[in-house]
Design an enzyme around this catalytic site. Structure first.
Site, PDB file in Angstrom:
ATOM      1  N   HIS A 233      38.314  36.891  37.542  1.00 40.76           N
ATOM      2  CA  HIS A 233      38.268  35.560  38.146  1.00 40.76           C
ATOM      3  C   HIS A 233      39.488  34.771  37.682  1.00 40.76           C
ATOM      4  O   HIS A 233      40.191  35.162  36.760  1.00 40.76           O
ATOM      5  CB  HIS A 233      36.953  34.852  37.811  1.00 40.76           C
ATOM      6  CG  HIS A 233      35.827  35.274  38.690  1.00 40.76           C
ATOM      7  ND1 HIS A 233      35.376  34.526  39.756  1.00 40.76           N
ATOM      8  CD2 HIS A 233      35.060  36.393  38.691  1.00 40.76           C
ATOM      9  CE1 HIS A 233      34.388  35.158  40.370  1.00 40.76           C
ATOM     10  NE2 HIS A 233      34.169  36.302  39.740  1.00 40.76           N
TER      11      HIS A 233
ATOM     12  N   ARG B 138      31.618  39.249  50.026  1.00 44.71           N
ATOM     13  CA  ARG B 138      30.506  38.977  49.121  1.00 44.71           C
ATOM     14  C   ARG B 138      30.887  37.892  48.111  1.00 44.71           C
ATOM     15  O   ARG B 138      30.479  36.744  48.241  1.00 44.71           O
ATOM     16  CB  ARG B 138      30.091  40.272  48.402  1.00 44.71           C
ATOM     17  CG  ARG B 138      28.676  40.206  47.790  1.00 44.71           C
ATOM     18  CD  ARG B 138      28.584  39.509  46.452  1.00 44.71           C
ATOM     19  NE  ARG B 138      29.349  40.164  45.399  1.00 44.71           N
ATOM     20  CZ  ARG B 138      29.491  39.681  44.171  1.00 44.71           C
ATOM     21  NH1 ARG B 138      28.944  38.515  43.836  1.00 44.71           N
ATOM     22  NH2 ARG B 138      30.228  40.321  43.268  1.00 44.71           N
ATOM     23  N   ASP B 139      31.739  38.222  47.156  1.00 45.61           N
ATOM     24  CA  ASP B 139      32.108  37.243  46.140  1.00 45.61           C
ATOM     25  C   ASP B 139      32.973  36.140  46.734  1.00 45.61           C
ATOM     26  O   ASP B 139      32.852  34.968  46.373  1.00 45.61           O
ATOM     27  CB  ASP B 139      32.867  37.943  45.005  1.00 45.61           C
ATOM     28  CG  ASP B 139      32.564  37.331  43.646  1.00 45.61           C
ATOM     29  OD1 ASP B 139      31.708  36.439  43.586  1.00 45.61           O
ATOM     30  OD2 ASP B 139      33.179  37.750  42.657  1.00 45.61           O
TER      31      ASP B 139
ATOM     32  N   THR C  78      33.334  37.351  34.382  1.00 43.92           N
ATOM     33  CA  THR C  78      32.514  36.527  35.279  1.00 43.92           C
ATOM     34  C   THR C  78      32.935  35.061  35.303  1.00 43.92           C
ATOM     35  O   THR C  78      32.931  34.424  36.358  1.00 43.92           O
ATOM     36  CB  THR C  78      31.031  36.648  34.871  1.00 43.92           C
ATOM     37  OG1 THR C  78      30.655  38.027  34.909  1.00 43.92           O
ATOM     38  CG2 THR C  78      30.130  35.863  35.808  1.00 43.92           C
TER      39      THR C  78
ATOM     40  N   TYR D  11      27.288  46.654  37.760  1.00 39.44           N
ATOM     41  CA  TYR D  11      28.017  45.493  37.252  1.00 39.44           C
ATOM     42  C   TYR D  11      27.469  45.110  35.877  1.00 39.44           C
ATOM     43  O   TYR D  11      26.256  44.956  35.716  1.00 39.44           O
ATOM     44  CB  TYR D  11      27.796  44.289  38.164  1.00 39.44           C
ATOM     45  CG  TYR D  11      28.799  44.070  39.261  1.00 39.44           C
ATOM     46  CD1 TYR D  11      30.115  43.726  38.972  1.00 39.44           C
ATOM     47  CD2 TYR D  11      28.410  44.150  40.605  1.00 39.44           C
ATOM     48  CE1 TYR D  11      31.026  43.483  39.999  1.00 39.44           C
ATOM     49  CE2 TYR D  11      29.319  43.907  41.627  1.00 39.44           C
ATOM     50  CZ  TYR D  11      30.634  43.575  41.317  1.00 39.44           C
ATOM     51  OH  TYR D  11      31.523  43.344  42.314  1.00 39.44           O
TER      52      TYR D  11
ATOM     53  N   HIS E 120      37.102  43.370  37.281  1.00 38.14           N
ATOM     54  CA  HIS E 120      36.804  42.306  38.241  1.00 38.14           C
ATOM     55  C   HIS E 120      37.229  40.978  37.610  1.00 38.14           C
ATOM     56  O   HIS E 120      36.556  40.459  36.724  1.00 38.14           O
ATOM     57  CB  HIS E 120      35.304  42.332  38.538  1.00 38.14           C
ATOM     58  CG  HIS E 120      34.814  41.279  39.475  1.00 38.14           C
ATOM     59  ND1 HIS E 120      34.350  41.569  40.743  1.00 38.14           N
ATOM     60  CD2 HIS E 120      34.664  39.921  39.339  1.00 38.14           C
ATOM     61  CE1 HIS E 120      33.940  40.464  41.331  1.00 38.14           C
ATOM     62  NE2 HIS E 120      34.125  39.439  40.498  1.00 38.14           N
TER      63      HIS E 120
ATOM     64  N   GLU F 214      27.406  42.035  34.176  1.00 39.49           N
ATOM     65  CA  GLU F 214      27.700  40.612  34.323  1.00 39.49           C
ATOM     66  C   GLU F 214      27.995  39.971  32.971  1.00 39.49           C
ATOM     67  O   GLU F 214      27.327  40.224  31.980  1.00 39.49           O
ATOM     68  CB  GLU F 214      26.511  39.898  34.984  1.00 39.49           C
ATOM     69  CG  GLU F 214      26.792  38.446  35.308  1.00 39.49           C
ATOM     70  CD  GLU F 214      25.603  37.746  35.935  1.00 39.49           C
ATOM     71  OE1 GLU F 214      25.809  36.664  36.515  1.00 39.49           O
ATOM     72  OE2 GLU F 214      24.479  38.277  35.845  1.00 39.49           O
TER      73      GLU F 214
END
Length: 506
Positions: A207, A14-15, A177, A142, A205, A144
Site C-alpha cells: 500500500h 477488488r482492492d 495492509t 493472505y 502486496h 493480513e
C-alpha cells in the site's frame, strides 16, 4: 545474474474498488478484466470479495463465464473468508476456481479482532482449505497485517508459516495492509522469510500511505518475492496500492534480473479506461500516465531536445503509446513554439517568432491556458494578417426554461455557405452541439467526440468574471484541445467549439 520470472497480479477490481466512492458495474468489470488479461497480459486478476452483494455476484459470474470460455479461469481470483464454507459456496455458484483466503498475519489482529488463539485460527483455516480442495477450488492465503506482524509478533508469523507449509496452498501473500513499512524493512522481512521457506511462492502486496509502494515492491523483488500485487492508477483504500504503471516501468528499467510478461505499451490505454469508469481522475503529474509527464514546459528543455535529445531519458513516451508534447505558457521559449508550429505545418521568420513568443508569455502571466490549436489565432492577432476562418458561427439563440428541454437555433457558415438548424439537448451547450452535428452531417463531416470539458475563472473573481473553457476533442486521427474565453460560460464553450470546427475543416 540469471533472470527470474515473477507473477503480476492486478487487484484493481477488488482492492482498487475500495477507493472511496468507486463502484464498477458488472459490464465495466468484465471490460476491465478482459483488457487486463488479454491486452495488458498480467498473470492473474483479483476481481471481487465473496459475499459482498448481488451485483458483485453477477459481475463475478460474467467474468468467470468469459474466462472459462477463453482459457483464463485459473487466472481469476476472489477474496474469501474463514466462514465455515459460506465463501466457498458463493464461489462455486459464481463459477470461480481460485480463492485468496483472508487470514490474520499479526498477533494483534488475531487477539483483538478474532479473539482466538493461533491453534483455533489455524484449525479453522485448515478446515476451509480442505473444503476448498474437496470442491475443486485452489487456495492462496493472505496474511493480513503481515508487515506489523513481522515488526511486533515475528514468532507468530513464523508459527503461521510453519502451519501453512503443511497445507495444500499454492501461494502465500504478504500484505503491508496499512502501508507502514520502509523499503529497508521490505527487503529484510521478505529476505528472512524467503531464505527460511525457499520453496513457498510468496506474493508481496504494497500500500502507498507513505508514497513508498513502488520502492517497497522493488525491494521485495530484490529480496526474492515471487509475485507482486498492483492496481491500475494506484487505486485502493486510503492512499491506494502500489501503482501498476510506475512499478512496471521501474522493473523494466532498473531490474534486469526480473522477467515479467506485462505489455507496457497498453498501460496508458487501460489507465484511461479505468479513470473513465471509476470517475477518479489521474493527477496530471502522475508518473508514466499523467497528462503532463511527457510534456516539456521550459523552453531550454525543448531547445535541448533539438540538440541530441539532451532532456530525454529511458522513460520514453512511445513505450507507453504516448507522444512528447511541448507546453505553451510563460516559460515557453522559441524552441517550444517552433515544435508546436512544426506539428501544425506552420513556419515563421525569427522576428515574427519573437513577437508570437512574447504574446504567449503575456497570456501565461495572466494564467490563461494556451494550446497548440490556439497558435493560428495568436499569430493572426499579433502579426495582423488574416487567418482564414472557413467556419463561422454567425448567430444563435439559446433557450432554457424550467420544465422544458433546452433548445438552440444556430446559423453557421461553412466555406461561404450558410446553414441554419435547431435542436434540443440536455443543456444549452448540448443542444448547440446537436444542431452543429446535424449541419455537419449535411456536408459529410463527422465531428470529433468531446472527451473532457474544463471551466475555470481567475481565483478571487466574481460572477461577472471572464470564463475560460478548455475542451478536449478526440477524432480518429488525434486528440486535441481548444479554448474559448467569454464572461458567459456557454458562449466561451461555443467559441472553443468554433475553433474545433475550423481545425477539422482545415
Amino acid at each position: 545474474m540469471a533472470s527470474r520470472k515473477i507473477e503480476i497480479m492486478d487487484t484493481t477490481l477488488r482492492d482498487g474498488e475500495q477507493t472511496s466512492g468507486v463502484s464498477f458495474s458488472a459490464s465495466e468489470k468484465l471490460t476491465i478484466a478482459k483488457l487486463l488479461l488479454e491486452e495488458l497480459k498480467v498473470d492473474r486478476i483479483e476481481i471481487a470479495s465473496a459475499r459482498v452483494s448481488e451485483g458483485e455476484f453477477q459481475a463475478v459470474k460474467s467474468i468467470t463465464s468469459w474466462a472459462s470460455n477463453n482459457g483464463y479461469i485459473d487466472a481469476v481470483e476472489v477474496l474469501t473468508f474463514v466462514d465455515n464454507g459460506v465463501s466457498i459456496n458463493w464461489m462455486l455458484e459464481a463459477g470461480a476456481k481460485v480463492q485468496n483466503l483472508l487470514t490474520k498475519g499479526s498477533l494483534n489482529h488475531l487477539t483483538h479482532q478474532l479473539k482466538k488463539t493461533s491453534n483455533q485460527h489455524f484449525k479453522e483455516i485448515s478446515e476451509t482449505i480442505a473444503l476448498a480442495k474437496e470442491k475443486g477450488i485452489e487456495t492462496n492465503v493472505y496474511l493480513e497485517d503481515w508487515s506489523n506482524g513481522m515488526r511486533n509478533s515475528k514468532a507468530y508469523v513464523y508459527e503461521f508459516l510453519e502451519f501453512l507449509k503443511t497445507q495444500p496452498v499454492k501461494r502465500v501473500m504478504l500484505p503491508d495492509t496499512l502501508g507502514v513499512i520502509t523499503p529497508e524493512e521490505s527487503f529484510v522481512f521478505v529476505s528472512e522469510i524467503k531464505s527460511k521457506y525457499p520453496n513457498i511462492h510468496f506474493d508481496f502486496h504494497a500500500h502507498n500511505d507513505y508514497d513508498l509502494g513502488v520502492a517497497n515492491a522493488m525491494e521485495a523483488l530484490k529480496a526474492g518475492a515471487d509475485g507482486l500485487h498492483l492496481t491500475i492508477n494506484g487505486m485502493g483504500e486510503r492512499a491506494g496500492n502500489a501503482p501498476m504503471a510506475s512499478t512496471i516501468a521501474v522493473i523494466n528499467d532498473f531490474m534486469p534480473f526480473i522477467e515479467i510478461g506485462v505489455n507496457e505499451k497498453v498501460l496508458y490505454t487501460v489507465s484511461k479506461l479505468v479513470e473513465n469508469f471509476s470517475g477518479v481522475m489521474i493527477p496530471a503529474n502522475k508518473p508514466v500516465i499523467g497528462a503532463n509527464v511527457f510534456t516539456q514546459t521550459a523552453g531550454i528543455h525543448a531547445d535541448g531536445d533539438n540538440k541530441k535529445n539532451l532532456y530525454f531519458s529511458d522513460l520514453l513516451p512511445e513505450r507507453f503509446g504516448r507522444t512528447r508534447k511541448y507546453a505553451l505558457g510563460k516559460s515557453s521559449g522559441k524552441a517550444n513554439i517552433q515544435k508546436n508550429l512544426q506539428e501544425l505545418g506552420l513556419q515563421l521568420n525569427d522576428e515574427d517568432l519573437k513577437k508570437v513568443t512574447q504574446r504567449i508569455i503575456e497570456l501565461g502571466d495572466k494564467k490563461q491556458v494556451v494550446t497548440k490549436e490556439d497558435l493560428p489565432y495568436i499569430i493572426s492577432d499579433v502579426l495582423d494578417f488574416a487567418y482564414e476562418e472557413k467556419v463561422k458561427v454567425e448567430s444563435y439563440v439559446l433557450t432554457h426554461a424550467k420544465g422544458l428541454k433546452p433548445s438552440t437555433t444556430v446559423s453557421i457558415t461553412i466555406n461561404g455557405k450558410t446553414f441554419e438548424e435547431n435542436s434540443l439537448g440536455d443543456g444549452q451547450f448540448d443542444a448547440f452541439m446537436n444542431a452543429i452535428r446535424i449541419i455537419f452531417r449535411k456536408v459529410d463531416i463527422i465531428l470529433p467526440n468531446l472527451i473532457d470539458y474544463a471551466v475555470r475563472i481567475p481565483p478571487g473573481s466574481h460572477s461577472d468574471a471572464l470564463c475560460e473553457t478548455i475542451i478536449t476533442w478526440k477524432s480518429v486521427e488525434k486528440e486535441f484541445k481548444t479554448r474559448g474565453l467569454d464572461s458567459d460560460q456557454t458562449v466561451s464553450a461555443i467559441k472553443a467549439t468554433e475553433k474545433m470546427l475550423n481545425i477539422i475543416i482545415s
